[in-house]
Write an enzyme that holds these catalytic residues in place. Sequence first.
Site, PDB file in Angstrom:
ATOM      1  N   ASP A  76      -6.575  18.585 -19.533  1.00 42.70           N
ATOM      2  CA  ASP A  76      -6.641  17.179 -19.956  1.00 42.70           C
ATOM      3  C   ASP A  76      -8.017  16.617 -19.586  1.00 42.70           C
ATOM      4  O   ASP A  76      -8.700  17.121 -18.683  1.00 42.70           O
ATOM      5  CB  ASP A  76      -5.508  16.341 -19.339  1.00 42.70           C
ATOM      6  CG  ASP A  76      -5.542  16.280 -17.822  1.00 42.70           C
ATOM      7  OD1 ASP A  76      -5.851  17.303 -17.195  1.00 42.70           O
ATOM      8  OD2 ASP A  76      -5.266  15.198 -17.260  1.00 42.70           O
ATOM      9  N   GLU A 141      -4.034  16.104 -14.780  1.00 43.56           N
ATOM     10  CA  GLU A 141      -4.824  15.985 -13.551  1.00 43.56           C
ATOM     11  C   GLU A 141      -5.551  14.656 -13.540  1.00 43.56           C
ATOM     12  O   GLU A 141      -5.650  13.998 -12.511  1.00 43.56           O
ATOM     13  CB  GLU A 141      -5.836  17.127 -13.454  1.00 43.56           C
ATOM     14  CG  GLU A 141      -6.365  17.371 -12.035  1.00 43.56           C
ATOM     15  CD  GLU A 141      -7.579  16.516 -11.672  1.00 43.56           C
ATOM     16  OE1 GLU A 141      -7.861  16.368 -10.487  1.00 43.56           O
ATOM     17  OE2 GLU A 141      -8.236  15.982 -12.597  1.00 43.56           O
ATOM     18  N   HIS A 368     -17.075  12.712 -16.682  1.00 36.24           N
ATOM     19  CA  HIS A 368     -16.500  11.384 -16.961  1.00 36.24           C
ATOM     20  C   HIS A 368     -17.503  10.433 -17.640  1.00 36.24           C
ATOM     21  O   HIS A 368     -17.189   9.277 -17.860  1.00 36.24           O
ATOM     22  CB  HIS A 368     -15.945  10.715 -15.690  1.00 36.24           C
ATOM     23  CG  HIS A 368     -14.761  11.435 -15.101  1.00 36.24           C
ATOM     24  ND1 HIS A 368     -13.807  10.799 -14.355  1.00 36.24           N
ATOM     25  CD2 HIS A 368     -14.369  12.719 -15.163  1.00 36.24           C
ATOM     26  CE1 HIS A 368     -12.888  11.673 -13.964  1.00 36.24           C
ATOM     27  NE2 HIS A 368     -13.224  12.851 -14.444  1.00 36.24           N
TER      28      HIS A 368
HETATM   29 ZN   LIG Z   1     -11.413  17.673 -13.174  1.00 36.51          ZN
END
Ligand SMILES: [Zn+2]
Length: 399
Positions: A76, A141, A368
């Site tokens: 994910d 996660e 991210h």
């Molecule tokens: Zn990670």
Amino acid sequence: MKLPTDPARNLAALIRCPSVTPAEGGALRTLEVMLKPLGFSVERPVFAESGTPDIENLYARRSGNGPHLMFAGHTDVVPVGDEAAWTHPPFAADVANGEMYGRGAVDMKGGIACFIAAVARHIDKNGGPKGSVSLLITGDEEGPAINGTTKLLDWAAAKGEKWDASIVGEPTNPDTLGDMIKIGRRGSLSGGVIVNGRQGHAAYPQLADNPVRGLMSLVDALLHPVFDKGTKDFQPTNLEVTSIDVGNPATNVIPAKATATFNIRFNDTWDAETIQAEIHNRLDQAAGRKKYRPGKKTSVDYELVWRDRPSHVFLTRDDKLIDTLSASVAAVVGKTPALSTSGGTSDARFIKDYCPVVEFGLVGKTMHMVDERVALADLETLTQIYERFIEDWFGQGLA
Ligand SMILES: [Zn+2]
């Protein structure tokens, strides 16, 4: 049939699956297609719990005679953020200037792509490791992590699975590949302090009880003195006050209540219970100091609330695992990685209850972010490190 020996090809296939938590997005199906020709038996259990989305996970095992190595990770990914800000689309796996773009490129579809390529190369050359290899991959996660690694570990262990060592393929390197292996993590704990006072007119404080005064003294006690100076393997314990809230729009009103929230990252001087006791003790002492409450005879009226479950501090001590991985890194990149316990928590905190675990993956710089990307050269280097590790770790037999 062509084995999945090319990490860039494996990664491109995974990036093209839009698996933003909790969506499977085709990512686990793609892994299954890669793993079956390598002789893995693949299961994809779905876990559910009321109030959270159902999550699909994957457990694949290739059995052999010898020790059992588990590779752990997640398919994910976090949301793309401002899609228009991406130089290349987040689920296209475009390559430009030797880098592949896409959400999950380093966190952590890239690590999975490299590990599978390493296993495929090993099988290609040697016909299979002298032991068992499994992949424990969750789709939960980056989200609430309720229906992910913890349940997958319980589920596999209930079927009799036992592991001798685990590598988590999260991006552990700050700048260049080979910088850092993570061999443990600090514990983490969050809490809130609520101070109750009595509302009143700011010009008549004697009729009221300002909770802000009390809260300031309590917060000060949380911050001073330092908890410890750090240990051989860990940074000093640190507490951050993350919010102070009164929510009072009026300037002439003493509020009734004031709250503060905090997060502590603690080292192996403490465990969750002793650090909680220390916090309580500091607050109790500060609450009783009358100087913070002029004219008041009672101690500060406060409540302490712990948020979430604590995550426990751990340090892996397994010479075969750590030394073999360090040597593999050194053999491929020509420098010895630092062994670190820095940074935030990861699924390694759950795996450590089943077997020794370390973390080693790609360079984390763009995780991210918009334009998350990985150098193709890094994919090749990490694959070579994992392959070398598989060869040497299994080559030593059972510790
Ligand atoms: Zn990670």
